[in-house]
Design a protein around this motif. Sequence first.
Motif, PDB file in Angstrom:
ATOM      1  N   MET A  67       4.310  -0.577  50.732  1.00 41.95           N
ATOM      2  CA  MET A  67       4.911  -1.584  51.090  1.00 41.95           C
ATOM      3  C   MET A  67       4.444  -1.974  49.676  1.00 41.95           C
ATOM      4  O   MET A  67       3.066  -1.653  49.318  1.00 41.95           O
ATOM      5  N   THR A  68       5.254  -2.871  49.184  1.00 40.94           N
ATOM      6  CA  THR A  68       4.429  -3.719  48.096  1.00 40.94           C
ATOM      7  C   THR A  68       4.550  -4.666  48.141  1.00 40.94           C
ATOM      8  O   THR A  68       4.317  -5.702  49.226  1.00 40.94           O
ATOM      9  N   VAL A  69       2.915  -5.332  47.482  1.00 42.94           N
ATOM     10  CA  VAL A  69       1.521  -5.755  47.849  1.00 42.94           C
ATOM     11  C   VAL A  69       2.007  -7.240  47.196  1.00 42.94           C
ATOM     12  O   VAL A  69       1.861  -6.817  46.051  1.00 42.94           O
ATOM     13  N   TRP A  70       1.792  -8.683  47.664  1.00 47.75           N
ATOM     14  CA  TRP A  70       1.362  -9.177  46.805  1.00 47.75           C
ATOM     15  C   TRP A  70       0.893  -9.344  46.472  1.00 47.75           C
ATOM     16  O   TRP A  70      -0.495  -9.140  46.514  1.00 47.75           O
ATOM     17  N   SER A  71       0.916 -10.255  45.040  1.00 51.36           N
ATOM     18  CA  SER A  71      -0.062  -9.889  44.048  1.00 51.36           C
ATOM     19  C   SER A  71       0.413 -11.345  42.390  1.00 51.36           C
ATOM     20  O   SER A  71       1.010 -10.815  41.814  1.00 51.36           O
ATOM     21  N   GLU A  72      -0.506 -12.280  42.124  1.00 55.47           N
ATOM     22  CA  GLU A  72       0.026 -12.805  41.239  1.00 55.47           C
ATOM     23  C   GLU A  72      -0.079 -12.164  40.101  1.00 55.47           C
ATOM     24  O   GLU A  72       0.395 -12.743  38.883  1.00 55.47           O
ATOM     25  N   ALA A  73      -1.632 -11.048  39.574  1.00 54.53           N
ATOM     26  CA  ALA A  73      -1.233 -11.242  38.488  1.00 54.53           C
ATOM     27  C   ALA A  73      -0.249 -10.046  38.486  1.00 54.53           C
ATOM     28  O   ALA A  73      -0.548 -10.581  37.170  1.00 54.53           O
ATOM     29  N   ARG A  74       0.408  -9.402  39.665  1.00 54.64           N
ATOM     30  CA  ARG A  74       1.751  -8.637  38.464  1.00 54.64           C
ATOM     31  C   ARG A  74       2.114  -9.279  38.492  1.00 54.64           C
ATOM     32  O   ARG A  74       3.357  -8.973  37.923  1.00 54.64           O
ATOM     33  N   LEU A  75       2.881 -10.573  39.220  1.00 53.96           N
ATOM     34  CA  LEU A  75       3.310 -11.415  39.204  1.00 53.96           C
ATOM     35  C   LEU A  75       3.913 -11.494  37.455  1.00 53.96           C
ATOM     36  O   LEU A  75       5.111 -11.807  36.532  1.00 53.96           O
ATOM     37  N   VAL A  76       2.801 -12.142  37.229  1.00 51.90           N
ATOM     38  CA  VAL A  76       1.852 -12.745  35.562  1.00 51.90           C
ATOM     39  C   VAL A  76       2.382 -11.101  34.265  1.00 51.90           C
ATOM     40  O   VAL A  76       3.193 -11.557  33.632  1.00 51.90           O
ATOM     41  N   ALA A  77       2.325 -10.079  34.838  1.00 55.82           N
ATOM     42  CA  ALA A  77       2.156  -8.834  33.656  1.00 55.82           C
ATOM     43  C   ALA A  77       3.877  -8.846  33.702  1.00 55.82           C
ATOM     44  O   ALA A  77       4.204  -8.196  32.695  1.00 55.82           O
ATOM     45  N   ALA A  78       4.042  -8.759  34.717  1.00 54.09           N
ATOM     46  CA  ALA A  78       6.147  -8.219  34.841  1.00 54.09           C
ATOM     47  C   ALA A  78       6.886  -9.285  33.996  1.00 54.09           C
ATOM     48  O   ALA A  78       7.417  -9.064  33.490  1.00 54.09           O
ATOM     49  N   LEU A  79       6.116 -10.600  33.705  1.00 51.18           N
ATOM     50  CA  LEU A  79       6.519 -11.640  33.480  1.00 51.18           C
ATOM     51  C   LEU A  79       6.406 -11.536  31.118  1.00 51.18           C
ATOM     52  O   LEU A  79       7.693 -11.824  30.248  1.00 51.18           O
ATOM     53  N   SER A  80       5.728 -10.612  31.324  1.00 51.74           N
ATOM     54  CA  SER A  80       4.838 -10.405  30.123  1.00 51.74           C
ATOM     55  C   SER A  80       6.068  -9.622  29.391  1.00 51.74           C
ATOM     56  O   SER A  80       6.292  -8.938  28.834  1.00 51.74           O
ATOM     57  N   GLN A  81       7.157  -8.450  30.272  1.00 47.95           N
ATOM     58  CA  GLN A  81       7.718  -7.290  29.609  1.00 47.95           C
ATOM     59  C   GLN A  81       9.066  -8.001  29.480  1.00 47.95           C
ATOM     60  O   GLN A  81       9.846  -8.763  29.731  1.00 47.95           O
ATOM     61  N   ALA A  82       9.503  -7.702  28.209  1.00 48.40           N
ATOM     62  CA  ALA A  82      10.703  -7.329  27.778  1.00 48.40           C
ATOM     63  C   ALA A  82      11.789  -7.467  28.137  1.00 48.40           C
ATOM     64  O   ALA A  82      11.385  -6.609  29.444  1.00 48.40           O
ATOM     65  N   ALA A  83      13.475  -8.402  29.293  1.00 51.52           N
ATOM     66  CA  ALA A  83      14.870  -8.005  28.846  1.00 51.52           C
ATOM     67  C   ALA A  83      15.384  -8.906  28.451  1.00 51.52           C
ATOM     68  O   ALA A  83      14.980  -9.212  28.081  1.00 51.52           O
ATOM     69  N   SER A  84      16.443  -8.064  29.185  1.00 45.48           N
ATOM     70  CA  SER A  84      17.943  -8.933  28.569  1.00 45.48           C
ATOM     71  C   SER A  84      18.559  -9.828  29.722  1.00 45.48           C
ATOM     72  O   SER A  84      17.614 -10.039  31.315  1.00 45.48           O
ATOM     73  N   PRO A  85      19.483 -10.647  29.298  1.00 46.86           N
ATOM     74  CA  PRO A  85      19.905 -11.773  30.532  1.00 46.86           C
ATOM     75  C   PRO A  85      20.659 -10.755  31.098  1.00 46.86           C
ATOM     76  O   PRO A  85      21.071  -9.233  31.445  1.00 46.86           O
ATOM     77  N   SER A  86      21.180 -11.504  32.342  1.00 48.03           N
ATOM     78  CA  SER A  86      22.098 -10.482  33.710  1.00 48.03           C
ATOM     79  C   SER A  86      23.098 -11.617  33.899  1.00 48.03           C
ATOM     80  O   SER A  86      23.120 -12.715  32.914  1.00 48.03           O
ATOM     81  N   SER A  87      23.946 -11.040  34.511  1.00 49.91           N
ATOM     82  CA  SER A  87      25.035 -11.751  34.643  1.00 49.91           C
ATOM     83  C   SER A  87      26.140 -11.271  36.056  1.00 49.91           C
ATOM     84  O   SER A  87      25.557 -10.037  36.586  1.00 49.91           O
ATOM     85  N   ASP A  88      26.655 -11.974  36.609  1.00 47.10           N
ATOM     86  CA  ASP A  88      27.893 -11.061  37.393  1.00 47.10           C
ATOM     87  C   ASP A  88      28.682 -10.649  37.133  1.00 47.10           C
ATOM     88  O   ASP A  88      28.633 -10.331  38.027  1.00 47.10           O
ATOM     89  N   TYR A  89      29.146  -9.990  35.914  1.00 48.98           N
ATOM     90  CA  TYR A  89      29.887  -9.244  35.551  1.00 48.98           C
ATOM     91  C   TYR A  89      29.236  -8.300  35.043  1.00 48.98           C
ATOM     92  O   TYR A  89      29.638  -6.764  34.667  1.00 48.98           O
ATOM     93  N   ASP A  90      27.615  -7.997  35.448  1.00 46.72           N
ATOM     94  CA  ASP A  90      26.962  -6.482  35.185  1.00 46.72           C
ATOM     95  C   ASP A  90      27.314  -5.576  35.545  1.00 46.72           C
ATOM     96  O   ASP A  90      27.540  -4.246  34.808  1.00 46.72           O
ATOM     97  N   LEU A  91      27.843  -5.336  36.621  1.00 48.57           N
ATOM     98  CA  LEU A  91      28.859  -4.303  37.606  1.00 48.57           C
ATOM     99  C   LEU A  91      30.190  -4.553  37.676  1.00 48.57           C
ATOM    100  O   LEU A  91      30.522  -3.665  37.845  1.00 48.57           O
ATOM    101  N   ASN A  92      30.980  -5.916  36.926  1.00 46.86           N
ATOM    102  CA  ASN A  92      32.458  -5.606  36.174  1.00 46.86           C
ATOM    103  C   ASN A  92      32.676  -6.614  35.157  1.00 46.86           C
ATOM    104  O   ASN A  92      33.264  -7.224  35.143  1.00 46.86           O
ATOM    105  N   PRO A  93      32.375  -5.278  33.925  1.00 47.67           N
ATOM    106  CA  PRO A  93      32.230  -5.650  32.911  1.00 47.67           C
ATOM    107  C   PRO A  93      33.449  -5.812  32.134  1.00 47.67           C
ATOM    108  O   PRO A  93      33.942  -6.765  31.623  1.00 47.67           O
ATOM    109  N   ASP A  94      35.197  -5.449  32.758  1.00 46.88           N
ATOM    110  CA  ASP A  94      35.777  -5.190  32.921  1.00 46.88           C
ATOM    111  C   ASP A  94      36.875  -7.250  33.199  1.00 46.88           C
ATOM    112  O   ASP A  94      37.739  -7.463  32.586  1.00 46.88           O
ATOM    113  N   ALA A  95      35.617  -7.681  34.253  1.00 48.04           N
ATOM    114  CA  ALA A  95      36.156  -9.180  34.456  1.00 48.04           C
ATOM    115  C   ALA A  95      36.091 -10.678  33.806  1.00 48.04           C
ATOM    116  O   ALA A  95      36.424 -11.845  34.198  1.00 48.04           O
ATOM    117  N   ALA A  96      35.184  -9.644  32.878  1.00 44.03           N
ATOM    118  CA  ALA A  96      34.438 -10.722  32.269  1.00 44.03           C
ATOM    119  C   ALA A  96      35.450 -11.703  31.044  1.00 44.03           C
ATOM    120  O   ALA A  96      35.971 -11.077  30.233  1.00 44.03           O
TER     121      ALA A  96
END
Length: 200
Positions: A1-30
């Motif tokens: 089970m994934t246990v709630w932790s505000e500290a984990r949430l803060v740490a997750a936000l510090s990680q680099a990530a790319s933008p997402s899109s409704d077309y991620d799974l359907n690139p030909d429709a973009a």
Amino acid sequence: MTVWSEARLVAALSQAASPSSDYDLNPDAAPPTAPPAAPLRAAGVLAAFHADDGRLVLTKRASGLRHHPGQIALPGGKVDPGDRDAIAAALREAREEVALDPAQVRILGTLPPHRTVTGFSVTPVIAVIDGAFTPLPEAGEVEEAFTLPFSHIADPARYRIERRRWRGGWRSYHAAPYGPYYLWGATARILLGLAQRLAP
């Protein structure tokens, strides 16, 4: 089970990530993104977790709305001229949609923007709600306001890929159903991005 932790949430936000899109799974429709393509409209949504146990506030949008009727969504909407930025828009909309007082909200950060098929660039705002709060749905806009547990939202294994017919073809999308709540589409994709960053 994934246990709630505000500290984990803060740490997750510090990680680099790319933008997402409704077309991620359907690139030909973009659609094209280069000029003269229509510019995306700015919007903000609030992913607000209760400080005590991490349950997330969500809404079921009214069936008569123009955009995403009847879908499970994070409180939020487009950036209005009076809004300073997407964070201000998300806080304003959360107050209107579920009666969440901004004074109870601590902003932890934002996720990269998510592009929707309806032409919005949505900034997910991650926050914590301090103190007691019971969401009250806005009549005419929100059919139901409710919460889902952090253990569901934060576990990448709860998300799956499904598909359905859309505009004459098949469209794939992310989904993470929970009981009677069918969490899917843009909201599921946004929350999956957060869950992946929370994963150990």
